[in-house]
Design a protein around this motif. Structure first.
Motif, PDB file in Angstrom:
ATOM      1  N   MET A 164       0.836  -1.211   0.000  1.00 32.60           N
ATOM      2  CA  MET A 164       0.000   0.000   0.000  1.00 32.60           C
ATOM      3  C   MET A 164       0.867   1.256   0.000  1.00 32.60           C
ATOM      4  SD  MET A 164       0.503  -1.319   3.111  1.00 32.60           S
ATOM      5  CE  MET A 164      -0.824  -2.388   3.545  1.00 32.60           C
ATOM      6  N   CYS A 165       2.039   1.206   0.618  1.00 30.07           N
ATOM      7  CA  CYS A 165       2.922   2.377   0.593  1.00 30.07           C
ATOM      8  C   CYS A 165       3.997   2.237  -0.483  1.00 30.07           C
ATOM      9  CB  CYS A 165       3.613   2.566   1.939  1.00 30.07           C
ATOM     10  SG  CYS A 165       2.499   2.954   3.295  1.00 30.07           S
ATOM     11  N   VAL A 205       6.605  -0.485  12.481  1.00 30.22           N
ATOM     12  CA  VAL A 205       7.467  -1.587  12.894  1.00 30.22           C
ATOM     13  C   VAL A 205       6.763  -2.899  12.551  1.00 30.22           C
ATOM     14  CG1 VAL A 205       8.538  -2.686  14.884  1.00 30.22           C
ATOM     15  CG2 VAL A 205       8.379  -0.191  14.766  1.00 30.22           C
ATOM     16  N   ALA A 209       6.713 -10.978  15.983  1.00 27.01           N
ATOM     17  CA  ALA A 209       5.395 -11.559  16.239  1.00 27.01           C
ATOM     18  C   ALA A 209       4.454 -11.263  15.073  1.00 27.01           C
ATOM     19  CB  ALA A 209       4.817 -10.986  17.534  1.00 27.01           C
ATOM     20  N   ASN A 210       4.702 -10.169  14.379  1.00 31.69           N
ATOM     21  CA  ASN A 210       3.855  -9.771  13.255  1.00 31.69           C
ATOM     22  C   ASN A 210       4.316 -10.484  11.987  1.00 31.69           C
ATOM     23  OD1 ASN A 210       2.193  -8.426  11.501  1.00 31.69           O
ATOM     24  ND2 ASN A 210       2.798  -6.370  12.109  1.00 31.69           N
TER      25      ASN A 210
ATOM     26  N   LEU B 208      -3.855 -12.528  12.493  1.00 29.58           N
ATOM     27  CA  LEU B 208      -3.036 -11.895  11.459  1.00 29.58           C
ATOM     28  C   LEU B 208      -3.560 -12.256  10.075  1.00 29.58           C
ATOM     29  CD1 LEU B 208       0.696 -12.259  12.512  1.00 29.58           C
ATOM     30  CD2 LEU B 208      -0.552 -10.178  12.026  1.00 29.58           C
ATOM     31  N   ASP B 209      -3.548 -11.277   9.190  1.00 27.71           N
ATOM     32  CA  ASP B 209      -3.856 -11.495   7.786  1.00 27.71           C
ATOM     33  C   ASP B 209      -2.546 -11.876   7.097  1.00 27.71           C
ATOM     34  OD1 ASP B 209      -4.930 -11.404   5.259  1.00 27.71           O
ATOM     35  OD2 ASP B 209      -5.079  -9.240   5.170  1.00 27.71           O
ATOM     36  N   PRO B 210      -2.431 -12.966   6.362  1.00 29.59           N
ATOM     37  CA  PRO B 210      -3.455 -13.949   6.032  1.00 29.59           C
ATOM     38  C   PRO B 210      -3.343 -15.235   6.850  1.00 29.59           C
ATOM     39  CG  PRO B 210      -1.606 -14.181   4.532  1.00 29.59           C
ATOM     40  CD  PRO B 210      -1.199 -13.187   5.579  1.00 29.59           C
ATOM     41  N   SER B 211      -2.317 -15.339   7.752  1.00 28.45           N
ATOM     42  CA  SER B 211      -2.016 -16.646   8.348  1.00 28.45           C
ATOM     43  C   SER B 211      -3.070 -17.072   9.367  1.00 28.45           C
ATOM     44  CB  SER B 211      -0.648 -16.601   9.016  1.00 28.45           C
ATOM     45  OG  SER B 211      -0.690 -15.727  10.123  1.00 28.45           O
ATOM     46  N   ASP B 219       2.383  -8.380  21.881  1.00 28.57           N
ATOM     47  CA  ASP B 219       3.051  -8.414  20.570  1.00 28.57           C
ATOM     48  C   ASP B 219       2.983  -7.065  19.866  1.00 28.57           C
ATOM     49  OD1 ASP B 219       3.482 -11.078  20.965  1.00 28.57           O
ATOM     50  OD2 ASP B 219       1.753 -11.731  19.773  1.00 28.57           O
ATOM     51  N   VAL B 220       1.949  -6.288  20.184  1.00 29.51           N
ATOM     52  CA  VAL B 220       1.738  -5.031  19.463  1.00 29.51           C
ATOM     53  C   VAL B 220       2.611  -3.957  20.103  1.00 29.51           C
ATOM     54  CG1 VAL B 220       0.009  -3.441  18.555  1.00 29.51           C
ATOM     55  CG2 VAL B 220      -0.619  -5.784  19.064  1.00 29.51           C
ATOM     56  N   GLY B 223       4.573   1.612  17.502  1.00 24.51           N
ATOM     57  CA  GLY B 223       4.983   1.829  16.122  1.00 24.51           C
ATOM     58  C   GLY B 223       4.572   0.709  15.197  1.00 24.51           C
ATOM     59  N   SER B 224       4.062  -0.405  15.778  1.00 27.66           N
ATOM     60  CA  SER B 224       3.677  -1.534  14.931  1.00 27.66           C
ATOM     61  C   SER B 224       2.385  -1.237  14.177  1.00 27.66           C
ATOM     62  CB  SER B 224       3.437  -2.782  15.784  1.00 27.66           C
ATOM     63  OG  SER B 224       4.658  -3.274  16.253  1.00 27.66           O
ATOM     64  N   ALA B 225       2.214  -1.897  13.048  1.00 26.69           N
ATOM     65  CA  ALA B 225       0.938  -1.888  12.337  1.00 26.69           C
ATOM     66  C   ALA B 225       0.609  -3.334  12.013  1.00 26.69           C
ATOM     67  CB  ALA B 225       1.024  -1.053  11.071  1.00 26.69           C
ATOM     68  N   PHE B 226      -0.500  -3.844  12.555  1.00 30.41           N
ATOM     69  CA  PHE B 226      -0.926  -5.221  12.308  1.00 30.41           C
ATOM     70  C   PHE B 226      -2.144  -5.197  11.386  1.00 30.41           C
ATOM     71  CE2 PHE B 226       1.185  -8.185  15.368  1.00 30.41           C
ATOM     72  CZ  PHE B 226       2.055  -7.262  15.929  1.00 30.41           C
ATOM     73  N   HIS B 227      -2.067  -5.988  10.338  1.00 32.37           N
ATOM     74  CA  HIS B 227      -3.216  -6.111   9.435  1.00 32.37           C
ATOM     75  C   HIS B 227      -4.012  -7.328   9.882  1.00 32.37           C
ATOM     76  CE1 HIS B 227      -1.812  -2.979   6.715  1.00 32.37           C
ATOM     77  NE2 HIS B 227      -0.626  -3.362   7.122  1.00 32.37           N
ATOM     78  N   LYS B 246     -13.768 -10.523   4.045  1.00 31.41           N
ATOM     79  CA  LYS B 246     -12.553  -9.770   4.367  1.00 31.41           C
ATOM     80  C   LYS B 246     -12.740  -8.290   4.035  1.00 31.41           C
ATOM     81  CE  LYS B 246      -7.584  -9.898   3.557  1.00 31.41           C
ATOM     82  NZ  LYS B 246      -6.499 -10.594   2.870  1.00 31.41           N
ATOM     83  N   ALA B 290      -4.566   1.967   4.480  1.00 29.74           N
ATOM     84  CA  ALA B 290      -3.587   1.248   5.305  1.00 29.74           C
ATOM     85  C   ALA B 290      -2.224   1.903   5.297  1.00 29.74           C
ATOM     86  CB  ALA B 290      -3.464  -0.190   4.817  1.00 29.74           C
ATOM     87  N   LEU B 291      -2.113   3.113   4.762  1.00 36.24           N
ATOM     88  CA  LEU B 291      -0.813   3.771   4.735  1.00 36.24           C
ATOM     89  C   LEU B 291      -0.624   4.475   6.075  1.00 36.24           C
ATOM     90  CD1 LEU B 291      -1.771   3.447   1.706  1.00 36.24           C
ATOM     91  CD2 LEU B 291      -0.194   5.261   1.174  1.00 36.24           C
ATOM     92  N   TYR B 292      -0.069   3.717   7.049  1.00 35.59           N
ATOM     93  CA  TYR B 292       0.031   4.200   8.423  1.00 35.59           C
ATOM     94  C   TYR B 292       1.386   4.843   8.641  1.00 35.59           C
ATOM     95  CZ  TYR B 292       0.507   3.993  13.506  1.00 35.59           C
ATOM     96  OH  TYR B 292       0.726   4.297  14.813  1.00 35.59           O
TER      97      TYR B 292
END
Lengths: 269, 375
Positions: A164-165, A205, A209-210, B208-211, B219-220, B223-227, B246, B290-292
């Motif tokens: 997306m970016c 980040v 875990a992600n 988590l997407d897609p798993s 875990d978060v 600065g993290s971004a989780f989809h 989805k 989603a551009l975080y």
């Protein structure tokens, strides 16, 4: 003599040729000057011996402390580096983003100011202040270990988390207020890994875990695949999609049609 | 006076026009009238004057046609010499390139040659073609009416009204099956019901997407971004509505530092320890936002540059979107995994007519000051 009379008249293509010669000369001169200006004296031989953490502290205080503070605690001009880890230092220094050339929307990539040993020494010192993300193990950068299935999975992860970016083809893209996501083609595997791990500047980040280390390796393998397999359709025009393609077709496609129409309807002399 | 009466005086003079002058005070003085300047004098071309130039133009036209022949042959050669190899993308590109260039040469050669021929060698004398009235002449119009009347008389279309009316009825019914058939292409489910709610349910785990891997609050990191997708979605097959679900339930999960997080009264319980979850579907026209940017906590929509401030309930700070992104109320379960408290309290994505009827009574709207404070 009929043919002599022509001497006073320029060839119809003379002005075009002159323009081309002028452009090539100007471009060549500019490129030559740029190469000379960017030429970097190779300093590696002087620093080939291994550097210690103390050397890293010295280098940091001489080159980084103006903004980040004598003990990396941060000042109003630069963030604290406590806990950013060696991975962050390696990414910022070895892509030339730090030391920053000037304050702006975001630090720009350029030729690194330090050797790998100097950067490692500074990274070790910053890591000694507080624990943080470490430089990736060689194992996670070796994309030859990725199977075809892993490569496809890397593509899926890239499209969900990065595209997306950074654009579907990794060509980069604009963000808000002058910030942008840089293009990813040809970027060193370690720097891609470290960017995901540490989230430099406004990039989020992606911790383990992600996106697990194996998955990060798959994403790097996918980017390598994009590097090695250029666009099937020929010129990708920067792979920026409708913006560059639309600009091209509006200017050159429609412009060409107009030119042909003018030619069709003009009177031959 | 009918139109026929007015045009009657024209009849004797045939197609020649007799102008009926209506004086409306806008008469044009004849002395000022625009005069047809006529065509400029004919200028002969170089090829008309010099035989050697004519021969050269002839050679050029022939040259273009020969180039076209060469292009056609090259296209066949290129197709055989540069085949598409399975799995080799570079071969596709080379094949396309050479085929395209040679076919372009073959077609352009004919076109440019023909144009060059016409411009340089064919007669260059100017020709004037007069415009004609669109309206047919009176005799032909009268004849057309005659034909219609004769047809009506012989077929009995007007006389046999039962046949005529049943024919009209039959034609009118023909499109009806199409209406029913195409109507059935729409989702069997009521369209509004299909988009008013997502598959998030109380206690459903965030994955988590897609798993489909579960996410712990720890875990978060900052600065993290989780989809994120709902945990059961990862088990749904592509043919079982995976993408439909989805497109409704996709969520972005980020952690905002406590000092940066502004929470309105009523929504304090919707986040967990600074972790907030927002719908990833833009409220403008439904693109995935989603551009975080992790330092500004701004979320940018790539389609039309709508920008949402995640630290401030995803209110719109720039762009065409009119509403903040819907927030997914989250918490943790007793195993430490992040779970949804419930579905979104309002329909996600772009507006639709019945949207307000599906806003939950428990929805906590942002005040006017919260939503209208645009940068």
């Amino acid at each position: 003599m009929a043919t002599r009379k022509k001497t006073g008249r320029r060839h119809p293509l003379a002005s075009t040729a002159l323009l081309l010669i002028g452009l090539v000369a100007a471009g060549g001169a500019s490129a030559a000057v740029g190469t000379i200006a960017n030429a970097n004296p190779a300093p590696e031989s002087a620093y080939s011996q291994s550097l210690t953490v103390e050397d890293g502290a010295e280098l940091f205080r001489a080159n980084c402390a103006t903004c980040h503070g004598m003990n990396a605690q941060g000042t109003q001009n630069g963030t604290s580096l406590i806990g950013v880890g060696a991975a962050s230092v390696n990414f910022q220094v070895m892509t030339g983003r730090m030391p920053m050339a000037f304050q702006g929307p975001q630090a720009l990539k350029r030729d690194p100011m330090f050797t790998q040993e100097q950067s490692d020494a500074m990274g070790d010192w910053v890591a000694s202040l507080a624990p943080g993300p470490e430089r990736p193990a060689e194992e996670w950068l070796d994309t030859s270990q990725v199977s075809d299935e892993g490569l496809a999975n890397g593509g899926v992860l890239f499209r969900i988390n990065c595209a997306m970016c950074h654009n579907l083809a990794g060509a980069g893209g604009a963000l808000t207020e002058g910030k942008f996501a840089p293009p990813l083609n040809g970027v060193d595997a370690a720097h891609i890994y470290e960017a995901m791990l540490t989230g430099p500047q406004n990039m989020p980040v992606f911790n383990d875990a992600n996106i697990a280390p194996e998955q990060k390796r798959e994403i790097i393998a996918y980017l390598r695949y994009l590097d090695d397999n250029p666009s099937v359709g020929g010129f990708d025009l920067g792979a920026l999609g409708p913006v560059s393609e639309g600009l091209f077709i509006w200017i050159f496609g429609l412009g060409g049609l107009v030119a042909v129409t003018v030619w069709l309807t003009s009177k031959p002399n | 006076m009918s139109a026929e009466d007015q045009s009657a005086p024209r009849e004797p003079s045939g197609h020649q026009q007799s102008v009926v002058v209506h004086d409306r005070g806008a008469a044009i003085e004849q002395s000022d009238a625009f005069e047809n300047p006529g065509l400029p004098p004919h200028r002969p071309r170089q090829t008309d004057l010099h035989p050697h130039k004519e021969r050269r133009a002839e050679r050029q036209v022939v040259g273009w046609f020969l180039l076209s022949m060469l292009g056609s042959v090259l296209a066949i050669v290129a197709y055989i010499a540069v085949p598409i190899e399975l799995g080799n993308m570079a071969s596709v590109r080379a094949n396309n390139l050479f085929l395209g260039l040679s076919i372009a040469l073959a077609l352009l050669g004919i076109g440019i040659g023909a144009m060059h021929w016409a411009r340089q060698l064919m007669s260059s004398h100017e020709v004037v073609e007069e415009r004609h009235l669109t309206r047919g002449s009176e005799p032909s119009r009268a004849r057309a009416v005659e034909i219609f009347q004769l047809g009506d008389e012989e077929s009995g279309f007007s006389r046999r009204s039962l046949i005529r009316n049943t024919l009209i009825g039959a034609i009118a019914l023909v499109p009806l099956p199409a209406v029913v058939l195409f109507r059935d292409l729409a989702p069997a489910q009521d369209a509004v019901e299909a988009i008013a709610h997502t598959m998030w349910r109380p206690g459903m785990r965030l994955a988590l997407d897609p798993s489909g891997a579960l996410i712990r609050a720890a875990d978060v990191t900052q600065g993290s971004a989780f989809h994120v997708i709902p945990e059961p979605l990862a088990e749904i097959g592509h043919n079982e509505g995976y993408l439909d679900q989805k497109a409704l339930a996709a969520v972005l999960l980020v952690r905002v530092p406590p000092e940066r997080l502004n929470e309105v009264p009523g929504r304090e319980g919707w986040s967990y320890d600074g972790i907030v979850a927002y719908s990833k579907i833009c409220t403008h026209v439904g693109c995935p936002v989603a551009l975080y940017e992790q330092q500004t906590h701004h979320l940018l929509c790539p389609c039309h540059q709508s920008t949402f401030d995640v630290s401030n309930h995803a209110k719109v700070v720039f762009g065409p979107a009119k509403r903040p992104l819907p927030q997914l109320p989250i918490t943790v379960d007793d195993e430490g995994y992040l779970v949804a408290q419930r579905d979104f309290t309002e329909p996600i994505g772009a507006s639709f007519f019945e949207r307000l009827q599906h806003v939950d009574p428990e929805h906590v709207p942002l005040s006017a000051a919260e939503t209208e404070n645009r940068a």
